[in-house]
Design an enzyme around this catalytic site. Structure first.
Site, PDB file in Angstrom:
ATOM      1  CG  ASP A 113      -2.431 -13.052   5.735  1.00 13.22           C
ATOM      2  OD1 ASP A 113      -2.970 -14.140   5.989  1.00 13.22           O
ATOM      3  OD2 ASP A 113      -3.008 -12.135   5.140  1.00 13.22           O
TER       4      ASP A 113
ATOM      5  CE1 TYR B 117      -3.975  -2.038   0.198  1.00 12.35           C
ATOM      6  CE2 TYR B 117      -2.970  -3.074   2.110  1.00 12.35           C
ATOM      7  CZ  TYR B 117      -3.963  -3.045   1.146  1.00 12.35           C
ATOM      8  OH  TYR B 117      -4.935  -4.018   1.121  1.00 12.35           O
TER       9      TYR B 117
ATOM     10  CE1 TYR C  40      -9.267  -2.763   4.562  1.00 13.11           C
ATOM     11  CE2 TYR C  40      -9.178  -3.862   2.436  1.00 13.11           C
ATOM     12  CZ  TYR C  40      -8.694  -3.705   3.723  1.00 13.11           C
ATOM     13  OH  TYR C  40      -7.648  -4.480   4.163  1.00 13.11           O
ATOM     14  NE  ARG C  41      -4.298  -1.059   4.655  1.00 16.34           N
ATOM     15  CZ  ARG C  41      -3.717  -1.952   5.453  1.00 16.34           C
ATOM     16  NH1 ARG C  41      -4.346  -3.092   5.714  1.00 16.34           N
ATOM     17  NH2 ARG C  41      -2.533  -1.722   5.995  1.00 16.34           N
TER      18      ARG C  41
ATOM     19  CG  HIS D 219       2.929  -7.426  -2.593  1.00 22.63           C
ATOM     20  ND1 HIS D 219       1.802  -7.242  -1.826  1.00 22.63           N
ATOM     21  CD2 HIS D 219       3.957  -7.397  -1.719  1.00 22.63           C
ATOM     22  CE1 HIS D 219       2.130  -7.127  -0.550  1.00 22.63           C
ATOM     23  NE2 HIS D 219       3.439  -7.203  -0.462  1.00 22.63           N
TER      24      HIS D 219
END
Length: 609
Positions: free
Chosen positions: A209, A149, A533-534, A452
């Site tokens: 995770d 992100y 949502y993010r 990623h």
């Protein structure tokens, strides 16, 4: 450039560094780091082309030097670092705090001018007042592990990163009777878990995770985990916040004075208190710097993890339809995951080249061929769940679940005892019982120099909605030539459809295609009524713009709050698409192809910056 047999220094241990890993994971950490970095084809650092250090907007070199000198006098030279060294991407547990280790734009497009390390709440207040005095934007991070992100990258290049984690990493309290804790930003899931074990308390944490991130940081970004306490922000209780003018605020019951100056005994017991419930405006915002947070912990209980496999790709909508009533009736014990079988290949930690030697996405038949030799076999979807309680209740729940999914021909339930010890299900046993691990890093070996980017829309738990989003995602991944890694975290009324775009950060072409894929997925799913949502810091404006009901009433409301609390626009401008008046409408917003264009050397932000 690393060779395939390179050996790297071991990751830091938790006993020696707040951001390290516990001794129980030391060998796994060494193996994971060596495996990943040995596939790197990038030099350790790349040359920088902008002025070093990068200046904040509207600030001359002389003004910047004077301001930094003043800050060093206040906090000490050792707690203020110029970002004038080579940019090194690092590894998950040894990440940079100067830019995004998984950069989607060019490596130096989002860089800080300096990093400052406060050690107390009072020092955070001092930094904020300094920023207002000099009109220098600051960008707070907890531990900087906002991986996928944007990492530690400030949205406005040249901002000063405020690294809260290095010196503010105390577990301030664990209340065993109340099943709660109070933490600072630098407390990782690893650290909180190990402290609970050291005290031999019958409590669980809820972990994402991978366990190296900040408990506080993940919660205020509305991250999720996998026990019944998996909605992290919903299970926080009480915030202490430095506002953009330097004032200190406590929310909830924390606004009540305690006896003789102590914290009152209900701060971590009840969330709203009296009057408007203000905590929410400090999640995913740039309205304040959260410096302390209460968190509810889960009393330990019996548990049983399991997986269910489904043989056909077209089973997808039927699986969702079965999950919904089970989740709404609270038969399912946690927020389960539904994954495509391609992730059975990726979590072996083998590279894509072990399964497919040609360029382009791995064909479905090739996935099928290799999956047939793996423990779960030639299937399409894998459902990972966990039940909680005593043995009798777990057995009853599993019988209901197996019967419900049994209407899908070929569905098969398996327990950890049915699978070899290296299978991914054993990692889910740990995560779903509150034990933080590292296993989820394994899929980063899929391509060299792996990075990623997450695409994370919210979808109603209905087969037709799930299929609508899935079809868009499948089509666009094929258009841009990426393997599709979907993970669905499914609740009773909504699911987080999380797509993991894995790309080689050494390839400008892959980065450009990944950015275009992200841009089109945001637009196409929003056009059908599904919003993220993010999101990554570079796509925040696009996502925020999709929430446009009522002539952009939500954004106008957010901007009103921002301008009232932060009139100088110094706190994380642009975070989550919220720009202060000082920056608004002056070329900073990214609403089109600006990310792809930046890869041609244009850079991020106005050309005059």
């Amino acid at each position: 450039m690393a060779s395939s047999n390179s050996t790297f220094p071991p990751p830091p241990s938790l006993s020696s560094k707040y951001s390290g890993i516990p001794d129980r994971l030391a060998a796994i950490g060494v193996e994971s780091k060596n495996r990943l970095l040995s596939k790197s084809t990038l030099p350790e650092s790349a040359p920088r082309h902008h002025d070093v250090p990068r200046l904040p907007p509207d600030t001359t070199r002389a003004e910047f030097n004077q301001a930094i000198g003043e800050l060093k006098q206040i906090l000490g030279d050792q707690n203020v670092e110029l970002n004038d060294r080579p940019l090194v991407d690092g590894w998950y547990l040894e990440h940079p705090n100067t830019h995004d280790a998984f950069h989607i734009a060019l490596q130096e497009d989002l860089v800080s001018s300096a990093v400052v390390y406060p050690g107390t709440v009072e020092e955070v207040q001092t930094i904020v007042r300094w920023a207002n005095k000099h009109k220098i934007p600051v960008y707070p991070i907890s531990m900087g592990r906002n991986i996928g992100y944007g990492g530690t990258a400030p949205r406005v290049p040249g901002s000063v990163v405020v690294d809260l984690g290095r010196r503010m990493n105390r577990i301030l309290n664990i209340d065993a009777e109340n099943a709660s804790c109070l933490v600072e930003p630098g407390v990782s899931y690893f650290a909180l878990y190990e402290e609970i074990q050291r005290q031999k308390l019958p409590l669980w944490i809820d972990t994402p995770d991978v366990g190296g991130g900040s408990v506080l940081g993940n919660a205020i970004d509305r991250g999720v985990g996998y026990t019944p306490y998996g909605d992290h922000f919903a299970n926080h209780c009480g915030l202490e916040i430095v506002l953009p003018n330097g004032e200190l605020l406590r929310t909830g019951m924390g606004a009540l004075e305690g006896k003789d100056g102590a914290d009152n005994p209900t701060w971590q017991s009840f969330q709203p208190a009296y009057g408007p419930y203000s905590d929410g405006i400090f999640s995913q915002s740039n309205f304040g710097i959260v410096v302390r947070m209460g968190m509810w912990l889960m009393p330990e209980t019996g548990h049983q993890s399991y997986l269910i496999t489904f043989p056909r790709d077209e089973d997808f909508p039927a699986i969702i339809e079965i999950i919904r009533p089970l989740a709404q009736q609270r038969v399912l014990g946690n927020i389960p995951q539904l994954r495509h079988v391609i992730q059975e290949l990726a979590t072996t930690a083998q590279p894509k080249s072990a399964f497919h030697s040609s360029s382009g996405p791995i064909p479905r038949e090739t996935i099928r061929q290799h999956a047939s030799s793996l423990p779960v076999g030639d299937v399409s979807w894998v459902f990972y769940g966990t039940q909680y309680g005593d043995a009798a209740s777990i057995s009853s729940q599993l019988n209901l679940i197996e019967k419900a999914f049994g209407v899908i021909p070929g569905a098969q339930l398996r327990l950890p005892s049915d699978l070899p010890p290296e299978h991914y299900l054993h990692s889910r046993v740990s995560v779903c019982s509150g034990v933080p691990v590292l296993r989820e890093l394994d899929w980063l070996n899929w391509v060299p120099n792996a990075a990623h980017l997450f695409f994370s829309p919210i979808v109603p738990t209905r087969g037709r909605d799930a299929e609508a989003v899935h079809n868009i995602v499948v089509r666009l991944h094929a258009k841009y030539g990426f393997d599709l890694f979907p993970t669905l975290c499914v609740a009773g009324r909504e699911m987080h459809y999380i797509v993991n775009i894995v790309y080689d950060r050494a390839s400008v072409d892959e980065k450009r295609r990944a950015a275009a894929l992200m841009r089109e997925m945001i637009a196409e799913t929003a056009a059908e009524g599904y919003g993220e949502y993010r999101t990554h810091v570079l796509f925040a404006d696009m996502v925020a713009a999709t929430y446009s009901w009522g002539d952009n009433a939500l954004m106008r409301f957010n901007e009103t709050i921002k301008d009232a609390l932060d009139p100088n626009g110094i706190l994380a401008p642009g975070r989550n698409g919220i720009w202060p008046k000082r920056f608004r409408g002056k070329g900073w917003e990214i609403l089109g192809t600006e990310v792809e264009e930046a890869l041609d050397g244009k850079g991020i932000g106005p050309s005059s910056s």
